[in-house]
Motif scaffolding. Structure first.
Motif, short mmCIF file in Angstrom:
data_model
loop_
_atom_site.label_atom_id
_atom_site.label_comp_id
_atom_site.label_asym_id
_atom_site.label_seq_id
_atom_site.Cartn_x
_atom_site.Cartn_y
_atom_site.Cartn_z
N HIS A 1 -16.69 79.65 -102.97
CA HIS A 1 -15.37 79.51 -102.37
C HIS A 1 -15.43 78.74 -101.05
CE1 HIS A 1 -13.12 82.14 -105.09
NE2 HIS A 1 -14.15 82.96 -105.07
N GLU A 2 -16.56 78.78 -100.39
CA GLU A 2 -16.67 78.18 -99.06
C GLU A 2 -17.91 77.29 -98.96
OE1 GLU A 2 -16.94 81.53 -96.50
OE2 GLU A 2 -14.78 81.93 -96.52
N ASN A 3 -17.75 76.19 -98.21
CA ASN A 3 -18.88 75.34 -97.86
C ASN A 3 -19.76 75.02 -99.07
OD1 ASN A 3 -18.11 75.42 -95.09
ND2 ASN A 3 -19.06 77.43 -94.94
N GLN A 4 -19.12 74.55 -100.11
CA GLN A 4 -19.82 74.26 -101.36
C GLN A 4 -20.82 73.12 -101.20
OE1 GLN A 4 -17.51 74.45 -105.01
NE2 GLN A 4 -18.24 72.43 -105.60
N ALA A 5 -20.43 72.10 -100.48
CA ALA A 5 -21.31 70.95 -100.27
C ALA A 5 -20.76 70.11 -99.13
CB ALA A 5 -21.41 70.11 -101.54
N GLY A 6 -21.58 69.19 -98.67
CA GLY A 6 -21.14 68.27 -97.64
C GLY A 6 -20.51 67.01 -98.22
N ASN A 7 -19.96 66.20 -97.38
CA ASN A 7 -19.30 64.96 -97.84
C ASN A 7 -20.28 63.96 -98.44
OD1 ASN A 7 -16.89 65.96 -96.96
ND2 ASN A 7 -16.88 64.85 -95.01
N ASP A 8 -21.57 64.13 -98.16
CA ASP A 8 -22.55 63.17 -98.68
C ASP A 8 -23.16 63.62 -100.01
OD1 ASP A 8 -24.08 65.28 -97.84
OD2 ASP A 8 -25.40 64.12 -96.53
N GLY A 9 -22.68 64.74 -100.58
CA GLY A 9 -23.20 65.21 -101.85
C GLY A 9 -24.33 66.20 -101.73
N ARG A 10 -24.72 66.55 -100.52
CA ARG A 10 -25.77 67.55 -100.31
C ARG A 10 -25.15 68.87 -99.88
NH1 ARG A 10 -29.95 64.72 -96.29
NH2 ARG A 10 -27.98 64.07 -95.32
N GLY A 11 -25.96 69.94 -99.90
CA GLY A 11 -25.45 71.22 -99.44
C GLY A 11 -25.84 72.35 -100.37
N TYR A 12 -25.14 73.48 -100.22
CA TYR A 12 -25.52 74.71 -100.92
C TYR A 12 -25.52 74.55 -102.43
CZ TYR A 12 -25.26 79.43 -102.81
OH TYR A 12 -25.49 80.56 -103.54
N LEU A 13 -24.41 74.11 -103.01
CA LEU A 13 -24.34 74.05 -104.47
C LEU A 13 -25.31 73.02 -105.05
CD1 LEU A 13 -23.17 75.03 -107.10
CD2 LEU A 13 -21.26 73.44 -106.80
#
Length: 467
Positions: free
Chosen positions: A295-307
């Motif tokens: 629900h929150e902070n799934q990924a960053g604008n560059d395609g990286r992140g938690y998910l």
């Protein structure tokens, strides 16, 4: 060291009940009266992504203008190092409106797809409209959409209709609990690893030097000669522990260059691989992999992140498992599913809320017709409830094809009660001889004929309460 009779009985019951973190009531095997199909030597592994995996990030229509507009900053980049890994759908229904790609972290699964070992079905899932995690998982695992009062899981009914087995460890839930898909099946063992399968207890019988002494003592309680369900279950439990120890499953070393990810998912995959290699008759294994409720902070604008990181763990784990299980490829089928997908649109917390249509994956040897996206792609212009990917393939269709073409079980009326012949058209994902289908719910008929048999195998936990 001396023990009172009461301490000894309490310790015995507690130790048996806590074996390998398994529930002792799960150690009695299927009632042979229900057998209608023959067991095969196939190994079926079900990976359940709990929390609602976002299939539109796992397998994205990343160039679709509707996707890019609705996803905003969560839309995967179309260029650069973190753009999706483009794959060819090999399916005309996916059309030319968009390119499709796996998340950039899923290179291992992209290789398996291109190598013909991985098939995927988009816009797939539970046709019931619920967006509740608990309801959706219950419906899917019991195999009865819209009904939560079904007394068994769909895998349970599959196993009951193929009857009992002489195998020591035919069904394993990798972890600390048996999932609802195995609800009311008395032959499933939950364990974190084969080397930990043994006696554990909150009582005083938990030191290594006393372990064999306890086994010998409990063995005298369950000689197997009385042929009661209780006696047979206790004896079978002890025989299983002894058989595992004879095979000496120490610290597991994967075959080849397989590199499992750190964490519970990698550990669970290694447990299944090691169990299969113990040659104790593994037929079914289940693995839970949580953490998909983004629900929150799934990924960053560059395609990286938690998910993306989580998808990378999924890809690395399945790739390592497939390499590690190389000599079992012709018998191995892995199915990956989740309770539902996520909404098309991005929410205010840079995440996605509970949706509908999702992705199922099928991984295996040459019997899997991989390298193709199956099902009918509905597109993003016409959404379910105006916000979610529509479902065009019932998840039970994928599982029914597995049952009838690989597991030798055509009792679909029993395994998926309520499903009709018109709802099952095989997608062609799997090679294999087609098993004749029986649409009669034989389990319901048996309950009507033998109501006194219900619950006859729930044995050990009541025993503990009497100690």
């Amino acid at each position: 060291m001396s023990y009172s009779r009461r301490e000894f009985l309490m310790g015995c019951s507690a130790a048996i009940a806590a074996m390998a973190t398994a529930k002792v009531s799960q150690m009695v095997f299927a009632n042979p009266r229900t057998a209608q199909a023959a067991p095969t030597n196939e190994i079926f592994v079900l990976v359940f992504l709990r929390g609602g995996c976002d299939g539109l990030t796992l397998l994205a229509p990343y160039s679709d203008p509707i996707y890019r507009m609705e996803r905003e900053g969560l839309a995967l980049p179309t260029s650069g190092d973190y753009r999706p890994i483009e794959i060819a759908p090999q399916n005309d229904t996916y059309g030319s409106s968009s390119l499709f790609g796996l998340n950039h972290t899923m290179g291992g699964l992209a290789d398996l797809y291109r190598g013909g070992h991985l098939a995927m079905v988009h816009a797939c899932g539970l046709t019931d409209d619920t967006r509740s995690h608990f309801d959706a998982m219950d419906y899917m695992e019991r195999g009865t959409p819209g009904q939560k009062n079904t007394g068994s899981g769909w895998i349970t009914r599959h196993l009951q209709t193929i009857g009992s087995t002489d195998a020591m460890l035919p069904v394993v839930a990798a972890g600390s609990a048996v999932p609802a898909s195995l609800l009311n099946y008395n032959g499933a063992v939950a364990m974190r690893s084969p080397r930990e399968f043994g006696l554990t207890s909150n009582w005083r019988y938990n030191r290594a030097e006393e372990d064999w002494q306890m086994l010998q003592a409990i063995d005298a309680f369950y000689p197997g000669s009385s042929n009661t369900p209780l006696d047979r279950a206790g004896k079978r439990t002890l025989e299983t522990i002894e058989a595992i120890r004879e095979r000496n499953p120490g610290n597991y070393v994967p075959e080849g260059s397989a590199a499992y990810p750190n964490g519970s998912f990698g550990d669970s995959l290694k447990t299944v691989a090691q169990t299969a290699k113990l040659d104790m008759g593994l037929q079914v294994a289940t693995i839970d992999f949580g953490g998909w409720d983004t629900h929150e902070n799934q990924a960053g604008n560059d395609g990286r992140g938690y998910l993306p990181d989580r998808l990378g763990t999924l890809s690395q784990g399945l790739s390592a498992f497939f390499e590690d299980m190389n000599r079992f490829h012709n018998r191995l089928t892995v199915v990956v599913m989740s309770e539902f997908g996520r909404r098309l649109g991005r929410n205010a917390s840079n995440g996605t809320d509970h949706g509908h249509g999702n992705v199922m994956m099928v991984l295996g040897g040459s019997h899997v017709r991989g390298g193709k996206l199956y099902g009918n792609w509905p597109g993003l212009a016409d959404l379910d409830k105006g916000q979610d990917l529509k479902i065009t393939t019932d998840y039970r269709v994928v599982l029914s094809e597995l049952l009838t073409r690989r597991l030798g079980n055509g009792n679909l009326g029993t395994i998926f009660p309520g499903m009709t012949p018109g709802e099952f058209t095989p997608l062609g994902i799997l090679n294999g001889a087609e098993t004749p289908i029986n649409w009669t719910d034989t389990a319901a008929l048996q309950l009507q004929a033998e109501p006194q048999q219900q619950g006859e195998h729930t044995l050990f936990l009541p025993l503990m309460s009497k100690c």
